[in-house]
Every structure is written in C-alpha cells, then in structure tokens.
Scaffold this motif. Structure first.
Motif, PDB file in Angstrom:
ATOM      1  N   LYS A 133      71.952  27.044   3.675  1.00  0.00           N
ATOM      2  CA  LYS A 133      72.682  26.086   3.615  1.00  0.00           C
ATOM      3  C   LYS A 133      71.781  24.629   3.730  1.00  0.00           C
ATOM      4  O   LYS A 133      71.218  24.583   4.742  1.00  0.00           O
ATOM      5  CB  LYS A 133      73.920  26.099   4.508  1.00  0.00           C
ATOM      6  CG  LYS A 133      74.719  24.921   4.445  1.00  0.00           C
ATOM      7  CD  LYS A 133      75.862  24.714   5.519  1.00  0.00           C
ATOM      8  CE  LYS A 133      75.894  23.307   5.726  1.00  0.00           C
ATOM      9  NZ  LYS A 133      76.802  22.742   6.700  1.00  0.00           N
ATOM     10  N   GLU A 181      80.944  26.331   0.645  1.00  0.00           N
ATOM     11  CA  GLU A 181      80.463  26.398   1.880  1.00  0.00           C
ATOM     12  C   GLU A 181      81.651  27.021   2.795  1.00  0.00           C
ATOM     13  O   GLU A 181      81.294  27.745   3.894  1.00  0.00           O
ATOM     14  CB  GLU A 181      80.148  25.017   2.278  1.00  0.00           C
ATOM     15  CG  GLU A 181      79.808  24.745   3.631  1.00  0.00           C
ATOM     16  CD  GLU A 181      79.321  23.352   4.078  1.00  0.00           C
ATOM     17  OE1 GLU A 181      79.063  22.614   3.009  1.00  0.00           O
ATOM     18  OE2 GLU A 181      79.585  22.875   5.216  1.00  0.00           O
ATOM     19  N   ASN A 216      87.105  22.930   6.637  1.00  0.00           N
ATOM     20  CA  ASN A 216      85.684  22.711   6.903  1.00  0.00           C
ATOM     21  C   ASN A 216      85.440  21.015   7.743  1.00  0.00           C
ATOM     22  O   ASN A 216      85.635  20.268   7.060  1.00  0.00           O
ATOM     23  CB  ASN A 216      84.778  22.705   5.716  1.00  0.00           C
ATOM     24  CG  ASN A 216      83.416  22.741   6.057  1.00  0.00           C
ATOM     25  OD1 ASN A 216      82.931  23.669   6.338  1.00  0.00           O
ATOM     26  ND2 ASN A 216      82.554  21.950   5.616  1.00  0.00           N
TER      27      ASN A 216
HETATM   28 MG   LIG Z   1      79.303  20.714   4.836  1.00  0.00          MG
END
Ligand SMILES: [Mg+2]
Ligand SMILES: Nc1ncnc2c1ncn2[C@@H]1O[C@H](COP(=O)(O)OP(=O)(O)O)[C@@H](O)[C@H]1O
Length: 374
Positions: free
Chosen positions: A41, A167, A191
């Motif tokens: 990530k 994500e 998120n």
């Molecule tokens: Mg993010």
C-alpha cells in the motif's frame, strides 16, 4: 516528542496453515521456481509492504512514512535521497510528502514516488520475482490513477504479476476472517484514512456505490488538534501537524484517555512543560460525529437508492471499519453507539487488529491466492 524508526516486524499473524503452505510453494510449473506473494500500500501518510517471513510462518511487514528528502553529497556533488522517518526528522525543511492528496498528482510527484518506492524496495531486499497486489484508494482522478499505475508498473517488483484492488476491500479481509472470506460476502466497509473518508458496499468482491469525501479526514483531525493545543495552552504552545499526528496516534483513546504532558524548547532558550487535557479527544470526538453523519445520511441513502437489497443485507452484517484512524482504541464501540442512534436501529461494527497494516495484509493474501492459481 517521539521519533519513530522504520518499523519492521515479524507478524505472527493468524495465517492459516494452508495459506502459509501456499506462500512457500507458489509459481506455476511453466514458469518454474516460486514467486513471492507481496502486498503493497502506497499510502498518503505511510507505505506498508507485507511478504512471507523468511521462516515461512507468518508475515514480515515493513512500514515507513511516505516521504522523501533530496540532498547533495558534499564530496561528489551527486543528488542523494533519504526517505521515511529519517527524512522527516533530519530534513523537515525539504521533505516532500508526494502522495499527500492520495495519488501522485503530477509528473514531478510521480517521479518522486518512483524514487521513494525503489529506495524502499532496495533497502529491504524485496524480491523482484514476485506477484504483487496493490491496495489502492477509490479516488475519481484519472490523471492521478494513471501516475500511480506508472509508478507501480515501473517498479522493480512484480515480475510475475501485478494487480490492484480497492484499499477498503483489502483492509476488510483480515477483519472478516483468517483467509479471503471477505471476498465471498456482502458487507459495507468504511475506510478512515488520512486524506479521505471512503465507504463502499462489497458484493462478493464487487465494489458498489463507492462514496468518498475529503472533508472528514485524519489530516483534518491533526489540524484541529494543533489549533486546540494553542487554545488549551492560551497561545503558549504551537505544534506542527506532524506533532499533532503523533499526539493523536499515541494518546487518542475513546476508552480511557489520559491527559499527557510534553515539553517544548523556547526560541530564546528555556523549556516549557505543558499538559494536554482535552485537545486530542475534542478533535477525534468531532471527527467521529462527522464520520457517522456522512455514513448514515450520505453514503447509506445513496446505497439504498442504488441497491436496496444489498443495503438491507449489508446492514444485517457488521460494518467493517478500515484505515489508520480505526486504530484508535474504543472507536468501534463508539461508532456502533452513535450510528445505531442516528439510524434508529442496531448497527454492529468490526475492525481488523492492526487497521494501519490491514489493507496491505489483505492485499498480500490476495497475492498468495493469485500466485497459487496463476
Ligand atoms: Mg487510504
Ligand atoms: N495508532 C493510530 N492511532 C490513531 N490514528 C492513527 C494510528 N495509526 C494511523 N493513524 C492515522 O490514520 C491515518 C492514516 O490512515 P491510512 O488508512 O493508513 O492512510 P491513507 O490511506 O490515507 O494513507 C492518519 O491520519 C494516521 O495518523
């Protein structure tokens, strides 16, 4: 004030035996050898990489601030680069956070991101012969996405295969089960990142009704903390947002916040010690109210409009909180309470153990699966 180093950990994650086995035994007969499954990530605050640990059990995770400083070698005149915590503390005047907005906005920042990523890959010996899955944000910015794609494709790793997944799906994977159960279910993920609040429903891995706002963010909390600290100390203390972020990460706690003290060096010499009683919790408290408001009144009504049945099914499941802000102790229960009240029905929520690492760990599990079936 703390000065964290690049963190590298051998996680004794609850990897199932099956996936631990497949991790040591991947690659197809035709290509020969085994490619390492890697999760990555490239976050606006931190970059996280996860790969099987050398012992074969569990994962090795690497976590570093996503920033780069350029300096000149005094002997050769060559341009040199320093990244991560070292760059942030040694070159606060020059350091660049090239993914501040979530994606590399322009060519310059794309170049810096390449430089940064390759430095991280080199210094940690990440294998080139690998299947790499990237956890990427849901941002409607074609130029930025294109720049990120370029960074990913031109990196030294992922010779066998490169894929990317949202994500919040990746982050939900370790919260929902020990393997890839999340990819088979219907649920809503929320998120809580540094530059965006994102929400989506997932139906067997398919992303539905993606929602995003840049108005409710971890960075905004840091700015609020810096302002409140000034107010709380009657103007005696000014902290930068990096220090505010550290206060938040070390002290924010919905279960049992404890006031804390810090010391600043005054410009004319001398030290000033001060105590923070309310600045941090005031900021995260307002943040959580805003999160619940966006979730309940904007995202869910959009989802109900677009996909009524999915909306109903997903609300019977726990809401999965992902992203670094989900690390704050007690935030899950506090979210449940406030969301239940707002919606007038019982809402349950869950979060992964290490929300700051979860998207990368989920991406790594997908990579292991792809490596096996490739
Ligand atoms: Mg993010
Ligand atoms: N332990 C923690 N406690 C509180 N906040 C945290 C913690 N760890 C990370 N964060 C915050 O989470 C945000 C980063 O979330 P993340 O999902 O990693 O970011 P992004 O995808 O936006 O780069 C930052 O605001 C960071 O300060």
């Amino acid at each position: 004030m703390s000065n964290e180093a690049d963190a590298e950990a051998e996680e004794s994650q609850p990897e199932s035996e099956e996936s631990a086995e497949s991790a040591g035994n991947v690659g197809s007969a035709s290509s020969g050898g085994s490619a390492t499954p890697i999760g990555v990530k490239l976050g606006s605050t931190r970059t996280v990489i996860a790969l099987p640990s050398e012992t074969g059990a569990g994962l090795r995770t690497i976590q570093t601030l996503t920033c780069l400083a350029e300096y000149e070698d005094p002997l050769t005149g060559e341009t040199k680069y320093l990244y991560g915590e070292e760059a942030a503390t040694e070159y606060p005047d020059k350091v660049q956070y090239m993914l501040r907005s979530g994606l590399p906005e322009d060519e310059d920042r794309a170049e810096l991101t390449k430089q940064f990523f390759n430095s991280v890959i080199d210094s940690h010996d990440i294998p080139e012969d690998s299947v790499v899955v990237y956890a990427v944000p849901t941002i409607n910015n074609p130029a930025g996405i294109e720049n990120l794609r370029e960074v990913i494709e031109q990196s030294d790793i992922g010779n066998r295969l490169i894929e990317s997944y949202p994500e919040s799906l990746c982050g939900a994977i370790p919260a929902v089960g020990n393997e890839l159960e999340a990819v088979e279910e219907i649920f809503v993920a929320l998120n809580l990142g540094s530059t965006n609040l994102e929400a989506s429903a997932y139906r067997r891995g398919e992303q539905l009704s993606p929602f995003r706002t840049g108005a409710v963010t971890g960075n905004e909390v840091d700015r609020a903390i810096a302002n409140y600290v000034e107010e709380e100390t009657q103007g005696r203390v000014n902290i930068d947002t990096n220090t505010a972020r550290e206060y938040k990460e070390q002290h924010a706690d919905f279960d049992e916040f404890e006031p804390f003290t810090d010391i600043i060096q005054q410009p004319g010499g001398g030290r000033h010690e001060f105590t923070i009683e309310w600045s941090v919790m005031e900021a995260v408290d307002e943040y959580l109210d805003d999160v619940v408001e966006e979730f309940a009144n904007t995202f869910l009504s959009q989802l109900a409009n677009d996909h009524m049945k999915v909306y109903q099914l997903a609300l019977d499941q726990p809401i999965v909180l992902t992203g670094g802000m989900a690390c704050i102790p007690g935030i899950v229960e506090e979210f449940e309470e406030r969301a239940s009240e707002e919606l007038g029905r019982e809402i349950n929520a869950i979060a992964p153990d290490r929300a700051d690492l979860a998207a990368t760990i989920g991406a790594q599990r997908i990579a292991a699966q792809l490596a096996e079936t490739q």
